[in-house]
Design a protein around this motif. Structure first.
Motif, PDB file in Angstrom:
ATOM      1  N   UNK A  68      23.913  -5.161 -37.342  1.00 58.83           N
ATOM      2  CA  UNK A  68      22.384  -5.477 -36.875  1.00 58.83           C
ATOM      3  C   UNK A  68      21.520  -5.815 -37.726  1.00 58.83           C
ATOM      4  N   UNK A  69      21.595  -5.465 -38.586  1.00 60.12           N
ATOM      5  CA  UNK A  69      21.129  -6.117 -39.517  1.00 60.12           C
ATOM      6  C   UNK A  69      20.982  -7.970 -39.624  1.00 60.12           C
ATOM      7  N   UNK A  70      22.176  -8.362 -40.020  1.00 55.95           N
ATOM      8  CA  UNK A  70      22.649  -9.686 -40.084  1.00 55.95           C
ATOM      9  C   UNK A  70      21.721 -10.403 -38.466  1.00 55.95           C
ATOM     10  N   UNK A  71      21.816  -9.629 -37.821  1.00 58.20           N
ATOM     11  CA  UNK A  71      21.284  -9.981 -36.340  1.00 58.20           C
ATOM     12  C   UNK A  71      20.073 -10.832 -36.026  1.00 58.20           C
ATOM     13  N   UNK A  72      19.367  -9.443 -36.762  1.00 58.94           N
ATOM     14  CA  UNK A  72      17.863  -9.608 -36.589  1.00 58.94           C
ATOM     15  C   UNK A  72      17.634 -10.559 -37.845  1.00 58.94           C
ATOM     16  N   UNK A  73      17.705 -10.829 -38.961  1.00 59.92           N
ATOM     17  CA  UNK A  73      17.562 -11.555 -40.284  1.00 59.92           C
ATOM     18  C   UNK A  73      17.242 -13.087 -39.049  1.00 59.92           C
ATOM     19  N   UNK A  74      18.802 -12.914 -38.667  1.00 58.26           N
ATOM     20  CA  UNK A  74      19.134 -14.384 -38.054  1.00 58.26           C
ATOM     21  C   UNK A  74      17.793 -14.981 -36.752  1.00 58.26           C
ATOM     22  N   UNK A  75      17.407 -13.402 -36.238  1.00 63.15           N
ATOM     23  CA  UNK A  75      16.210 -13.826 -35.243  1.00 63.15           C
ATOM     24  C   UNK A  75      15.369 -13.991 -35.552  1.00 63.15           C
ATOM     25  N   UNK A  76      14.698 -13.706 -36.771  1.00 63.72           N
ATOM     26  CA  UNK A  76      13.480 -13.523 -37.944  1.00 63.72           C
ATOM     27  C   UNK A  76      13.280 -14.858 -37.957  1.00 63.72           C
ATOM     28  N   UNK A  77      14.079 -15.274 -39.117  1.00 63.38           N
ATOM     29  CA  UNK A  77      14.432 -16.838 -38.921  1.00 63.38           C
ATOM     30  C   UNK A  77      14.230 -18.120 -38.520  1.00 63.38           C
ATOM     31  N   UNK A  78      14.656 -17.681 -37.050  1.00 64.57           N
ATOM     32  CA  UNK A  78      14.744 -18.177 -35.824  1.00 64.57           C
ATOM     33  C   UNK A  78      13.469 -18.493 -35.610  1.00 64.57           C
ATOM     34  N   UNK A  79      12.831 -17.226 -35.246  1.00 67.11           N
ATOM     35  CA  UNK A  79      11.431 -17.637 -35.065  1.00 67.11           C
ATOM     36  C   UNK A  79      10.702 -17.926 -35.771  1.00 67.11           C
ATOM     37  N   UNK A  80      10.652 -18.245 -37.603  1.00 66.91           N
ATOM     38  CA  UNK A  80       9.905 -18.432 -37.920  1.00 66.91           C
ATOM     39  C   UNK A  80      10.032 -19.972 -37.937  1.00 66.91           C
ATOM     40  N   UNK A  81      11.408 -20.950 -37.594  1.00 63.97           N
ATOM     41  CA  UNK A  81      11.963 -21.989 -37.983  1.00 63.97           C
ATOM     42  C   UNK A  81      11.075 -22.952 -36.089  1.00 63.97           C
ATOM     43  N   UNK A  82      11.051 -22.281 -35.363  1.00 61.32           N
ATOM     44  CA  UNK A  82      10.382 -23.033 -34.166  1.00 61.32           C
ATOM     45  C   UNK A  82       8.959 -22.187 -34.400  1.00 61.32           C
ATOM     46  N   UNK A  83       8.165 -21.932 -35.074  1.00 63.84           N
ATOM     47  CA  UNK A  83       7.258 -21.465 -35.457  1.00 63.84           C
ATOM     48  C   UNK A  83       6.382 -22.743 -36.298  1.00 63.84           C
ATOM     49  N   UNK A  84       7.359 -23.460 -37.053  1.00 63.43           N
ATOM     50  CA  UNK A  84       7.328 -24.233 -38.015  1.00 63.43           C
ATOM     51  C   UNK A  84       7.345 -25.543 -36.949  1.00 63.43           C
ATOM     52  N   UNK A  85       8.246 -25.887 -36.376  1.00 64.28           N
ATOM     53  CA  UNK A  85       8.893 -27.057 -36.044  1.00 64.28           C
ATOM     54  C   UNK A  85       7.093 -26.878 -34.911  1.00 64.28           C
ATOM     55  N   UNK A  86       6.424 -25.821 -33.692  1.00 59.44           N
ATOM     56  CA  UNK A  86       5.784 -27.142 -33.315  1.00 59.44           C
ATOM     57  C   UNK A  86       5.146 -26.682 -34.096  1.00 59.44           C
ATOM     58  N   UNK A  87       4.430 -25.875 -35.386  1.00 62.29           N
ATOM     59  CA  UNK A  87       3.176 -26.943 -35.941  1.00 62.29           C
ATOM     60  C   UNK A  87       3.246 -28.040 -36.209  1.00 62.29           C
ATOM     61  N   UNK A  88       4.235 -28.290 -36.721  1.00 54.93           N
ATOM     62  CA  UNK A  88       5.459 -30.550 -37.053  1.00 54.93           C
ATOM     63  C   UNK A  88       4.499 -30.840 -35.217  1.00 54.93           C
ATOM     64  N   UNK A  89       5.059 -30.320 -34.833  1.00 54.85           N
ATOM     65  CA  UNK A  89       4.710 -31.034 -34.047  1.00 54.85           C
ATOM     66  C   UNK A  89       3.286 -31.376 -33.081  1.00 54.85           C
ATOM     67  N   UNK A  90       2.938 -30.889 -33.573  1.00 51.63           N
ATOM     68  CA  UNK A  90       1.484 -31.289 -33.344  1.00 51.63           C
ATOM     69  C   UNK A  90       0.838 -31.545 -33.896  1.00 51.63           C
ATOM     70  N   UNK A  91       1.078 -32.084 -35.372  1.00 54.15           N
ATOM     71  CA  UNK A  91       0.649 -33.148 -36.170  1.00 54.15           C
ATOM     72  C   UNK A  91       1.266 -34.388 -36.049  1.00 54.15           C
ATOM     73  N   UNK A  92       2.260 -34.614 -35.070  1.00 53.89           N
ATOM     74  CA  UNK A  92       2.719 -35.542 -33.917  1.00 53.89           C
ATOM     75  C   UNK A  92       1.098 -36.744 -33.552  1.00 53.89           C
ATOM     76  N   UNK A  93       1.078 -37.926 -34.107  1.00 57.86           N
ATOM     77  CA  UNK A  93       0.188 -39.131 -33.739  1.00 57.86           C
ATOM     78  C   UNK A  93      -1.167 -38.308 -34.944  1.00 57.86           C
ATOM     79  N   UNK A  94      -1.209 -37.546 -35.638  1.00 57.29           N
ATOM     80  CA  UNK A  94      -2.369 -37.935 -36.383  1.00 57.29           C
ATOM     81  C   UNK A  94      -2.147 -38.353 -37.777  1.00 57.29           C
ATOM     82  N   UNK A  95      -1.088 -38.692 -38.187  1.00 50.62           N
ATOM     83  CA  UNK A  95      -1.052 -39.356 -39.254  1.00 50.62           C
ATOM     84  C   UNK A  95      -0.980 -41.092 -39.460  1.00 50.62           C
ATOM     85  N   UNK A  96      -1.711 -41.830 -40.085  1.00 49.93           N
ATOM     86  CA  UNK A  96      -1.771 -43.485 -40.080  1.00 49.93           C
ATOM     87  C   UNK A  96      -1.212 -43.408 -40.627  1.00 49.93           C
ATOM     88  N   UNK A  97      -0.492 -44.463 -40.056  1.00 46.17           N
ATOM     89  CA  UNK A  97       0.919 -45.100 -41.333  1.00 46.17           C
ATOM     90  C   UNK A  97       0.063 -46.558 -41.350  1.00 46.17           C
TER      91      UNK A  97
END
Length: 81
Positions: free
Chosen positions: A24-53
């Motif tokens: 159970x502990x390992x499953x919950x840890x995986x779920x927490x890591x997955x949620x953090x990853x999704x939140x980071x990806x969502x934040x990163x996706x929000x930056x699309x188009x905001x950086x001038x190249x």
């Protein structure tokens, strides 16, 4: 970190089943890591188009890298000779 939380037993069993985790502990840890990853990806996706190249600077940098690589290759050939 040891933490006490109250979770729905049915959800935890389902989490263990679908996560493939052995505990159970390992499953919950995986779920927490997955949620953090999704939140980071969502934040990163929000930056699309905001950086001038600066394509000109990138091309110049690439040319400098190629010139440097050629220089190093030439040095290597000189040492072999």
């Amino acid at each position: 970190m040891r933490t006490t939380v109250t979770l729905d037993e049915k959800l935890v069993r389902e989490l263990v089943k679908f996560s493939g985790a052995k505990t159970k502990t390992a499953a919950v840890a995986l779920a927490v890591k997955g949620q953090i990853r999704r939140a980071k990806l969502k934040k990163l996706a929000g930056l699309l188009g905001t950086v001038d190249v600066d394509e000109k600077a990138i091309k110049e940098s690439n040319r400098a890298d190629m010139k440097r690589a050629q220089w190093l290759e030439d040095i290597g050939k000189e040492k072999e000779a």
